[in-house]
Design a protein around this motif. Structure first.
Motif, PDB file in Angstrom:
ATOM      1  N   LEU A 185       0.848  -1.191   0.000  1.00  0.00           N
ATOM      2  CA  LEU A 185       0.000   0.000   0.000  1.00  0.00           C
ATOM      3  C   LEU A 185       0.884   1.242   0.000  1.00  0.00           C
ATOM      4  CD1 LEU A 185      -2.684   1.511   0.253  1.00  0.00           C
ATOM      5  CD2 LEU A 185      -2.616   1.087   2.722  1.00  0.00           C
ATOM      6  N   ARG A 186       0.784   2.033  -1.063  1.00  0.00           N
ATOM      7  CA  ARG A 186       1.650   3.194  -1.223  1.00  0.00           C
ATOM      8  C   ARG A 186       0.825   4.432  -1.560  1.00  0.00           C
ATOM      9  NH1 ARG A 186       6.827   1.232  -1.048  1.00  0.00           N
ATOM     10  NH2 ARG A 186       7.651   3.315  -1.494  1.00  0.00           N
ATOM     11  N   ARG A 187       1.404   5.584  -1.268  1.00  0.00           N
ATOM     12  CA  ARG A 187       0.713   6.859  -1.425  1.00  0.00           C
ATOM     13  C   ARG A 187       1.577   7.850  -2.187  1.00  0.00           C
ATOM     14  NH1 ARG A 187      -0.411  11.411   3.233  1.00  0.00           N
ATOM     15  NH2 ARG A 187      -2.572  11.878   2.770  1.00  0.00           N
ATOM     16  N   ILE A 188       0.955   8.590  -3.106  1.00  0.00           N
ATOM     17  CA  ILE A 188       1.618   9.743  -3.690  1.00  0.00           C
ATOM     18  C   ILE A 188       0.768  10.979  -3.378  1.00  0.00           C
ATOM     19  CG2 ILE A 188       2.698   8.382  -5.511  1.00  0.00           C
ATOM     20  CD1 ILE A 188       0.689   9.581  -7.469  1.00  0.00           C
ATOM     21  N   ALA A 225      -3.440  16.406 -12.642  1.00  0.00           N
ATOM     22  CA  ALA A 225      -2.643  16.090 -13.828  1.00  0.00           C
ATOM     23  C   ALA A 225      -1.150  16.124 -13.545  1.00  0.00           C
ATOM     24  CB  ALA A 225      -3.002  17.066 -14.953  1.00  0.00           C
ATOM     25  N   GLY A 226      -0.704  17.118 -12.763  1.00  0.00           N
ATOM     26  CA  GLY A 226       0.713  17.263 -12.475  1.00  0.00           C
ATOM     27  C   GLY A 226       1.280  16.230 -11.529  1.00  0.00           C
ATOM     28  N   GLN A 227       0.414  15.409 -10.917  1.00  0.00           N
ATOM     29  CA  GLN A 227       0.920  14.340 -10.061  1.00  0.00           C
ATOM     30  C   GLN A 227       1.417  13.145 -10.877  1.00  0.00           C
ATOM     31  OE1 GLN A 227      -2.528  14.133  -7.317  1.00  0.00           O
ATOM     32  NE2 GLN A 227      -1.126  14.763  -5.682  1.00  0.00           N
ATOM     33  N   TRP A 228       1.344  13.263 -12.186  1.00  0.00           N
ATOM     34  CA  TRP A 228       1.911  12.231 -13.061  1.00  0.00           C
ATOM     35  C   TRP A 228       3.392  12.015 -12.737  1.00  0.00           C
ATOM     36  CZ3 TRP A 228       0.457   8.616 -16.478  1.00  0.00           C
ATOM     37  CH2 TRP A 228       1.415   8.107 -17.354  1.00  0.00           C
ATOM     38  N   ARG A 229       4.121  13.090 -12.536  1.00  0.00           N
ATOM     39  CA  ARG A 229       5.549  12.964 -12.223  1.00  0.00           C
ATOM     40  C   ARG A 229       5.744  12.285 -10.878  1.00  0.00           C
ATOM     41  NH1 ARG A 229       8.191  18.796 -14.083  1.00  0.00           N
ATOM     42  NH2 ARG A 229       7.729  18.576 -16.320  1.00  0.00           N
ATOM     43  N   ASP A 230       4.883  12.576  -9.922  1.00  0.00           N
ATOM     44  CA  ASP A 230       4.958  11.905  -8.620  1.00  0.00           C
ATOM     45  C   ASP A 230       4.734  10.400  -8.787  1.00  0.00           C
ATOM     46  OD1 ASP A 230       5.278  14.426  -7.436  1.00  0.00           O
ATOM     47  OD2 ASP A 230       3.114  14.668  -7.206  1.00  0.00           O
ATOM     48  N   GLN A 281       5.391   8.620 -11.476  1.00  0.00           N
ATOM     49  CA  GLN A 281       6.571   8.018 -12.098  1.00  0.00           C
ATOM     50  C   GLN A 281       7.709   7.856 -11.098  1.00  0.00           C
ATOM     51  OE1 GLN A 281       6.307   6.760 -15.201  1.00  0.00           O
ATOM     52  NE2 GLN A 281       4.180   7.488 -14.969  1.00  0.00           N
ATOM     53  N   ARG A 282       7.888   8.835 -10.219  1.00  0.00           N
ATOM     54  CA  ARG A 282       8.928   8.707  -9.190  1.00  0.00           C
ATOM     55  C   ARG A 282       8.629   7.559  -8.240  1.00  0.00           C
ATOM     56  NH1 ARG A 282       9.177  14.535  -9.531  1.00  0.00           N
ATOM     57  NH2 ARG A 282       7.488  14.728  -8.015  1.00  0.00           N
ATOM     58  N   GLU A 283       7.352   7.390  -7.887  1.00  0.00           N
ATOM     59  CA  GLU A 283       6.984   6.304  -6.977  1.00  0.00           C
ATOM     60  C   GLU A 283       7.206   4.948  -7.640  1.00  0.00           C
ATOM     61  OE1 GLU A 283       5.836   4.934  -3.271  1.00  0.00           O
ATOM     62  OE2 GLU A 283       6.180   7.017  -3.885  1.00  0.00           O
ATOM     63  N   LEU A 284       6.841   4.842  -8.899  1.00  0.00           N
ATOM     64  CA  LEU A 284       7.056   3.589  -9.629  1.00  0.00           C
ATOM     65  C   LEU A 284       8.548   3.272  -9.718  1.00  0.00           C
ATOM     66  CD1 LEU A 284       4.446   4.015 -12.507  1.00  0.00           C
ATOM     67  CD2 LEU A 284       4.296   2.429 -10.578  1.00  0.00           C
TER      68      LEU A 284
END
Length: 244
Positions: free
Chosen positions: A7-10, A34-39, A41-44
């Motif tokens: 279980l992870r959160r961005i 929309a801008g949380q796309w980068r978040d 990708q960083r989490e992945l």
């Protein structure tokens, strides 16, 4: 950010999106801004996964701060996006409501607006195609999410129960951190279409045995459903409360 194994959160307590990570892939709960796309990708990258591991996005409802990058995932990566049939038109931008805002305090409001603007809140792309779902369904996605009707904030608001991570995701069915007043603790969420219906819908959660109750705004709750509902109902009884 890891809340518990799988279980992870961005994002943060202003606006958050969650990942259910299993050996079969990832289920995304809501799609933030929309801008949380980068978040995302960083989490992945942090967990050694890729966008191709995302098997589906399940939306708690169709408001713009929950669908932010869902269309990008659907259009560019073929990820299916699931939403209750009663909110499908809202997620496509065909229906909008303007519920009363209620009381606000300057600092929390400015924080909410600033974060929303910084994370692309004005760049939302409405969905062009969705998979419609209904309460009672168990989806064939990682973690086997179960859909629970939670109408009130919007007609098609749902809770998403994922036993694999001992969590229920409640979207804006309630909040633990009011983005307009800054008040902390379980309470009604702002921008709710039908507050009375939203409060009544929480009874659908009473029998759940989970470690985590996860709202779209505010801190995740790690004290069980009974304690959360008791705190929510106590907050509603406070005379002169500024929580709605």
């Amino acid at each position: 950010m890891e809340l518990a194994p799988g279980l992870r959160r961005i994002g943060n307590d202003v606006i958050a999106t969650h990942l259910v990570v299993t050996g079969d892939g990832i289920t995304l709960i809501d799609a933030g801004l929309a801008g949380q796309w980068r978040d995302l990708q960083r989490e992945l990258d942090a967990i050694g996964r890729a966008t191709s591991d995302i098997r589906g996005v399940v939306l708690t409802h169709g408001d713009s701060d929950h669908i932010g990058f869902a269309e990008r995932l659907r259009r560019d990566h073929g990820v299916r996006v699931f939403i209750h049939s009663a909110d499908a038109a809202r997620a496509r931008g065909e229906e909008k409501t303007k519920p009363a805002i209620g009381r606000v305090k300057a600092a929390p409001l400015l924080r909410f607006l600033a974060y929303s603007l910084r994370k692309g809140g004005l760049r939302t792309r409405w969905l062009t195609e969705v998979q419609e779902i209904a309460g009672g369904q168990v989806l064939d996605l990682p973690g086997s999410p179960e859909i629970i009707d939670l109408p009130g904030h919007s007609p098609g608001s749902v809770a998403i129960h994922v036993p694999a991570v001992s969590a229920v995701f409640v979207g804006d069915g309630l909040t633990t951190g009011h983005v307009l007043t800054g008040h902390q603790g379980p309470q009604p969420a702002p921008f709710t279409d039908d507050p009375a219906a939203a409060a009544a819908s929480l009874a659908h959660l009473e029998d759940l045995q989970v470690d985590w109750v996860v709202p779209g705004h505010g801190a995740p709750w790690h004290g069980g459903v009974p304690a959360l509902l008791a705190a929510y109902r106590a907050a509603m009884e406070v005379p002169g409360s500024d929580q709605t």
